[in-house]
Design an enzyme around this catalytic site. Structure first.
Site, PDB file in Angstrom:
ATOM      1  N   HIS A  16       0.856  -1.186   0.000  1.00  0.00           N
ATOM      2  CA  HIS A  16       0.000   0.000   0.000  1.00  0.00           C
ATOM      3  C   HIS A  16       0.896   1.241   0.000  1.00  0.00           C
ATOM      4  O   HIS A  16       1.931   1.269   0.677  1.00  0.00           O
ATOM      5  CB  HIS A  16      -0.891  -0.012   1.242  1.00  0.00           C
ATOM      6  CG  HIS A  16      -1.881   1.109   1.296  1.00  0.00           C
ATOM      7  ND1 HIS A  16      -1.522   2.390   1.664  1.00  0.00           N
ATOM      8  CD2 HIS A  16      -3.206   1.151   1.021  1.00  0.00           C
ATOM      9  CE1 HIS A  16      -2.599   3.161   1.629  1.00  0.00           C
ATOM     10  NE2 HIS A  16      -3.629   2.432   1.234  1.00  0.00           N
ATOM     11  N   ASP A  18       0.995   4.143   1.432  1.00  0.00           N
ATOM     12  CA  ASP A  18       1.391   4.672   2.733  1.00  0.00           C
ATOM     13  C   ASP A  18       2.363   3.740   3.442  1.00  0.00           C
ATOM     14  O   ASP A  18       3.295   4.183   4.127  1.00  0.00           O
ATOM     15  CB  ASP A  18       0.158   4.890   3.615  1.00  0.00           C
ATOM     16  CG  ASP A  18      -0.774   5.955   3.070  1.00  0.00           C
ATOM     17  OD1 ASP A  18      -0.280   6.890   2.419  1.00  0.00           O
ATOM     18  OD2 ASP A  18      -1.995   5.850   3.286  1.00  0.00           O
ATOM     19  N   LYS A  19       2.165   2.439   3.280  1.00  0.00           N
ATOM     20  CA  LYS A  19       3.056   1.484   3.929  1.00  0.00           C
ATOM     21  C   LYS A  19       4.419   1.415   3.241  1.00  0.00           C
ATOM     22  O   LYS A  19       5.423   1.110   3.887  1.00  0.00           O
ATOM     23  CB  LYS A  19       2.406   0.108   3.975  1.00  0.00           C
ATOM     24  CG  LYS A  19       1.367  -0.005   5.067  1.00  0.00           C
ATOM     25  CD  LYS A  19       2.063   0.040   6.399  1.00  0.00           C
ATOM     26  CE  LYS A  19       1.184   0.625   7.476  1.00  0.00           C
ATOM     27  NZ  LYS A  19       1.942   0.999   8.670  1.00  0.00           N
ATOM     28  N   GLU A  44      10.612  11.097   7.104  1.00  0.00           N
ATOM     29  CA  GLU A  44       9.330  11.019   6.410  1.00  0.00           C
ATOM     30  C   GLU A  44       9.594  10.702   4.942  1.00  0.00           C
ATOM     31  O   GLU A  44      10.618  11.095   4.373  1.00  0.00           O
ATOM     32  CB  GLU A  44       8.584  12.355   6.501  1.00  0.00           C
ATOM     33  CG  GLU A  44       8.541  12.970   7.885  1.00  0.00           C
ATOM     34  CD  GLU A  44       7.584  12.275   8.818  1.00  0.00           C
ATOM     35  OE1 GLU A  44       6.711  11.533   8.319  1.00  0.00           O
ATOM     36  OE2 GLU A  44       7.707  12.463  10.043  1.00  0.00           O
ATOM     37  N   GLU A  57      14.990  14.598   9.591  1.00  0.00           N
ATOM     38  CA  GLU A  57      16.188  14.926  10.343  1.00  0.00           C
ATOM     39  C   GLU A  57      16.891  13.649  10.811  1.00  0.00           C
ATOM     40  O   GLU A  57      16.253  12.639  11.082  1.00  0.00           O
ATOM     41  CB  GLU A  57      15.850  15.770  11.583  1.00  0.00           C
ATOM     42  CG  GLU A  57      15.181  17.090  11.269  1.00  0.00           C
ATOM     43  CD  GLU A  57      13.698  16.935  10.991  1.00  0.00           C
ATOM     44  OE1 GLU A  57      13.228  17.481   9.956  1.00  0.00           O
ATOM     45  OE2 GLU A  57      13.004  16.259  11.764  1.00  0.00           O
ATOM     46  N   LYS A 176      -5.694  -4.306   0.425  1.00  0.00           N
ATOM     47  CA  LYS A 176      -6.359  -3.908   1.664  1.00  0.00           C
ATOM     48  C   LYS A 176      -7.300  -5.023   2.109  1.00  0.00           C
ATOM     49  O   LYS A 176      -7.826  -5.775   1.292  1.00  0.00           O
ATOM     50  CB  LYS A 176      -7.174  -2.622   1.462  1.00  0.00           C
ATOM     51  CG  LYS A 176      -6.365  -1.440   0.969  1.00  0.00           C
ATOM     52  CD  LYS A 176      -7.224  -0.196   0.781  1.00  0.00           C
ATOM     53  CE  LYS A 176      -7.512   0.476   2.100  1.00  0.00           C
ATOM     54  NZ  LYS A 176      -8.177   1.794   1.911  1.00  0.00           N
ATOM     55  N   PHE A 253      -8.666  -4.065 -10.513  1.00  0.00           N
ATOM     56  CA  PHE A 253      -7.748  -3.252  -9.702  1.00  0.00           C
ATOM     57  C   PHE A 253      -6.366  -3.414 -10.334  1.00  0.00           C
ATOM     58  O   PHE A 253      -5.428  -3.885  -9.712  1.00  0.00           O
ATOM     59  CB  PHE A 253      -7.800  -3.741  -8.258  1.00  0.00           C
ATOM     60  CG  PHE A 253      -7.003  -2.936  -7.255  1.00  0.00           C
ATOM     61  CD1 PHE A 253      -6.320  -1.782  -7.598  1.00  0.00           C
ATOM     62  CD2 PHE A 253      -6.939  -3.362  -5.939  1.00  0.00           C
ATOM     63  CE1 PHE A 253      -5.590  -1.067  -6.655  1.00  0.00           C
ATOM     64  CE2 PHE A 253      -6.211  -2.673  -4.988  1.00  0.00           C
ATOM     65  CZ  PHE A 253      -5.535  -1.521  -5.340  1.00  0.00           C
ATOM     66  N   ASP A 261      -2.118   6.132  -6.349  1.00  0.00           N
ATOM     67  CA  ASP A 261      -2.412   6.888  -5.132  1.00  0.00           C
ATOM     68  C   ASP A 261      -1.107   7.252  -4.439  1.00  0.00           C
ATOM     69  O   ASP A 261      -0.278   6.382  -4.168  1.00  0.00           O
ATOM     70  CB  ASP A 261      -3.286   6.029  -4.200  1.00  0.00           C
ATOM     71  CG  ASP A 261      -3.791   6.798  -2.993  1.00  0.00           C
ATOM     72  OD1 ASP A 261      -3.700   8.038  -2.987  1.00  0.00           O
ATOM     73  OD2 ASP A 261      -4.278   6.145  -2.047  1.00  0.00           O
ATOM     74  N   ALA A 262      -0.920   8.526  -4.153  1.00  0.00           N
ATOM     75  CA  ALA A 262       0.282   8.952  -3.434  1.00  0.00           C
ATOM     76  C   ALA A 262       0.271   8.384  -2.024  1.00  0.00           C
ATOM     77  O   ALA A 262      -0.786   8.138  -1.430  1.00  0.00           O
ATOM     78  CB  ALA A 262       0.360  10.475  -3.383  1.00  0.00           C
ATOM     79  N   ARG A 267       0.483   7.649   7.841  1.00  0.00           N
ATOM     80  CA  ARG A 267      -0.916   7.948   7.545  1.00  0.00           C
ATOM     81  C   ARG A 267      -1.848   6.777   7.861  1.00  0.00           C
ATOM     82  O   ARG A 267      -3.041   6.857   7.617  1.00  0.00           O
ATOM     83  CB  ARG A 267      -1.054   8.357   6.073  1.00  0.00           C
ATOM     84  CG  ARG A 267      -2.301   9.172   5.794  1.00  0.00           C
ATOM     85  CD  ARG A 267      -2.218   9.989   4.539  1.00  0.00           C
ATOM     86  NE  ARG A 267      -1.983   9.198   3.352  1.00  0.00           N
ATOM     87  CZ  ARG A 267      -1.979   9.706   2.107  1.00  0.00           C
ATOM     88  NH1 ARG A 267      -2.209  11.004   1.934  1.00  0.00           N
ATOM     89  NH2 ARG A 267      -1.744   8.938   1.068  1.00  0.00           N
ATOM     90  N   LYS A 268      -1.322   5.707   8.425  1.00  0.00           N
ATOM     91  CA  LYS A 268      -2.149   4.549   8.768  1.00  0.00           C
ATOM     92  C   LYS A 268      -2.026   4.237  10.261  1.00  0.00           C
ATOM     93  O   LYS A 268      -1.753   3.114  10.667  1.00  0.00           O
ATOM     94  CB  LYS A 268      -1.730   3.337   7.923  1.00  0.00           C
ATOM     95  CG  LYS A 268      -2.210   3.425   6.487  1.00  0.00           C
ATOM     96  CD  LYS A 268      -3.718   3.233   6.394  1.00  0.00           C
ATOM     97  CE  LYS A 268      -4.257   3.348   4.972  1.00  0.00           C
ATOM     98  NZ  LYS A 268      -4.330   4.747   4.514  1.00  0.00           N
ATOM     99  N   LYS A 288      10.641   7.195  13.313  1.00  0.00           N
ATOM    100  CA  LYS A 288      11.013   7.919  14.537  1.00  0.00           C
ATOM    101  C   LYS A 288      11.836   7.012  15.450  1.00  0.00           C
ATOM    102  O   LYS A 288      11.423   5.886  15.754  1.00  0.00           O
ATOM    103  CB  LYS A 288       9.755   8.375  15.277  1.00  0.00           C
ATOM    104  CG  LYS A 288       8.912   9.374  14.498  1.00  0.00           C
ATOM    105  CD  LYS A 288       7.658   9.750  15.273  1.00  0.00           C
ATOM    106  CE  LYS A 288       6.808  10.736  14.475  1.00  0.00           C
ATOM    107  NZ  LYS A 288       5.547  11.072  15.180  1.00  0.00           N
ATOM    108  N   LYS A 292      11.683   9.647  20.565  1.00  0.00           N
ATOM    109  CA  LYS A 292      10.375  10.236  20.316  1.00  0.00           C
ATOM    110  C   LYS A 292       9.327   9.391  21.035  1.00  0.00           C
ATOM    111  O   LYS A 292       9.057   8.254  20.656  1.00  0.00           O
ATOM    112  CB  LYS A 292      10.062  10.276  18.811  1.00  0.00           C
ATOM    113  CG  LYS A 292      10.747  11.396  18.059  1.00  0.00           C
ATOM    114  CD  LYS A 292      12.198  11.118  17.818  1.00  0.00           C
ATOM    115  CE  LYS A 292      12.819  12.166  16.888  1.00  0.00           C
ATOM    116  NZ  LYS A 292      14.290  11.970  16.803  1.00  0.00           N
ATOM    117  N   ASP A 294       6.246   9.529  20.949  1.00  0.00           N
ATOM    118  CA  ASP A 294       5.143   9.096  20.088  1.00  0.00           C
ATOM    119  C   ASP A 294       5.229   7.599  19.836  1.00  0.00           C
ATOM    120  O   ASP A 294       4.212   6.899  19.804  1.00  0.00           O
ATOM    121  CB  ASP A 294       5.210   9.812  18.727  1.00  0.00           C
ATOM    122  CG  ASP A 294       4.554  11.167  18.739  1.00  0.00           C
ATOM    123  OD1 ASP A 294       3.873  11.470  19.722  1.00  0.00           O
ATOM    124  OD2 ASP A 294       4.727  11.909  17.766  1.00  0.00           O
TER     125      ASP A 294
END
Length: 413
Positions: A16, A18-19, A44, A57, A176, A253, A261-262, A267-268, A288, A292, A294
């Site tokens: 995918h 995003d992945k 990123e 960074e 998906k 598909f 799709d960008a 984002r997931k 990260k 971090k 997060d």
């Protein structure tokens, strides 16, 4: 009267868009950790047709030592984007690198060179962890994860396996899955419907693709759960209107992945955690380093919640940990539980006694300075059984029991 509802969670494959970005970002992180365990990264990525951009960074000492382009191409190739003509290929994708050294203003709060003389949190924010024994109550081992996201990940992994091992060679990496589970009084009792969508070659007829995915992916994964029968799933195979299984429901598909799709790193976040069951603090994980919070505190919150449930102190546990940037001690620790055998206040006190929740303590407890992150970038960060997923251990369950003064048996794995 039983409390009945249906809950749905989704997963996506490593192909995918995003992945793909998460995989690139975590591969950069691992490359930095291989050079020096103390290197810091906030990476990123963005992908689209024929292009991957890497930005963020990294510790100044390693910025010229990492071949970012090579790392990205290797990650893309390992996913399976090595087929010419589909708009995204490891060998000819253009890669732009825009990495820079980490800000000194941020690093001083983590180095202990700022206002506080110990390692502080790399950012402010709140992180949640979640665990539930719902599966074990119906004889299903979900590794103390919610059933819908556990099964959605199983389907996604199987979709990737049958592509890579040659069982279904006409599949491409993007895909998906989605699983809807019916609950009665907090326990899963049935699978209500399933959605699987897979990118594929143009010469793969839709009828054959649907039959193959049903036989090779859906039935082998879901029938053993006891929550659905093969007969119920096979309506699709028998060309009967199916209310349970939807495979490539829009039809062809053939155009997928970053061409269609960008993608962006991070984002997931619901796919990465608990599928929407339990709350989320909003921070993404991939790319990260563990300074971090997060990432590292979300791992710790899962570790805490899982040990609470494994100890038998509750059937479901949710933990929130919150931080101020540059400060070591959490500004708050919140424990919520259902089916709990003791007041949540006592459970929370035991948690604070047993677990060190300072960033340095989290990193040491979970051994997070190693290059272990690339595998986390797909199929969820939680509920995994690989040894490197140290936050999935239940080795603190007996200490929790001792701290709370309990003699209940430990539900340790």
């Amino acid at each position: 009267m039983a409390d009945t509802f249906v809950f749905t969670s989704e997963s996506v494959t490593e192909g995918h868009p995003d992945k793909v970005c998460d995989k690139i970002s975590d591969s950069v992180l691992d490359a930095a950790k291989q050079l020096d365990a103390n290197n810091r990264v906030a990476c990123e990525a963005l992908v689209t047709e024929g292009l991957a951009v890497i930005t963020g960074e990294v510790s100044a000492a390693c910025i010229d030592k990492i071949d970012f382009e090579k790392v990205a191409r290797t990650a893309i190739r390992n996913i399976g984007y090595n087929t010419p003509g589909i708009g995204f290929n490891a060998d000819d994708v253009k890669i732009e690198v825009r990495m820079k050294p980490q800000s000194l203003d941020i690093s001083q709060g983590v180095d202990g060179t700022g206002l506080f003389k110990e390692q502080g949190a790399g950012d402010q924010g709140m992180m949640f962890g979640y665990a539930t024994n719902e599966g074990s109550r119906v004889g299903l081992d979900t590794n103390l994860m919610p059933t819908p996201i556990f099964l959605a990940h199983r389907l996604s992994r199987r979709l990737t396996e049958v592509r890579k091992n040659g069982t279904l060679p006409k599949l491409y990496p993007d895909g998906k899955t989605q699983v809807s589970v019916e609950y009665e009084d907090g326990q899963p009792v049935a699978i209500r419907n399933v959605v699987v969508s897979s990118h594929h070659r143009k010469d793969y007829p839709l009828s054959a693709l649907r039959a193959d995915i049903l036989e090779q992916v859906v039935i082998p994964v879901l029938v053993p759960t006891g929550l659905v029968t093969e007969k119920e799933l096979s309506a699709e195979r028998d060309k009967v209107e199916s209310r349970k299984v939807f495979i490539n429901p829009t039809g062809a598909f053939c155009e997928g992945g970053p061409k269609a799709d960008a993608g962006l790193t991070g984002r997931k976040i619901i796919v990465d955690t608990y599928g929407g069951m339990g709350r989320h603090g909003g921070g993404a994980f991939s790319g990260k380093d563990p300074s971090k919070v997060d990432r590292s505190a979300a791992y710790m919150a899962r570790y805490v919640a899982k040990n609470v449930v494994a100890a038998g102190l509750a059937d479901v546990c949710e933990v929130e940990i919150a931080y101020a940037i540059g400060v070591a001690e959490p500004v708050s620790v919140y424990v919520n539980a259902t089916g709990n055998k003791y007041p949540v206040e006592r459970i929370a006190e035991a948690v604070r006694e047993v677990f060190c929740l300072k960033p340095a303590g989290i990193i040491e407890t979970l051994n997070l300075l190693r290059p272990i992150y690339e595998p986390t970038a797909a199929y969820g960060h939680f509920g995994r059984t690989e040894p490197t997923f140290t936050w999935e251990r239940t080795d603190k369950a007996r200490e929790l029991l001792k701290a709370i003064g309990a003699a209940d048996p430990v539900r340790a794995r």
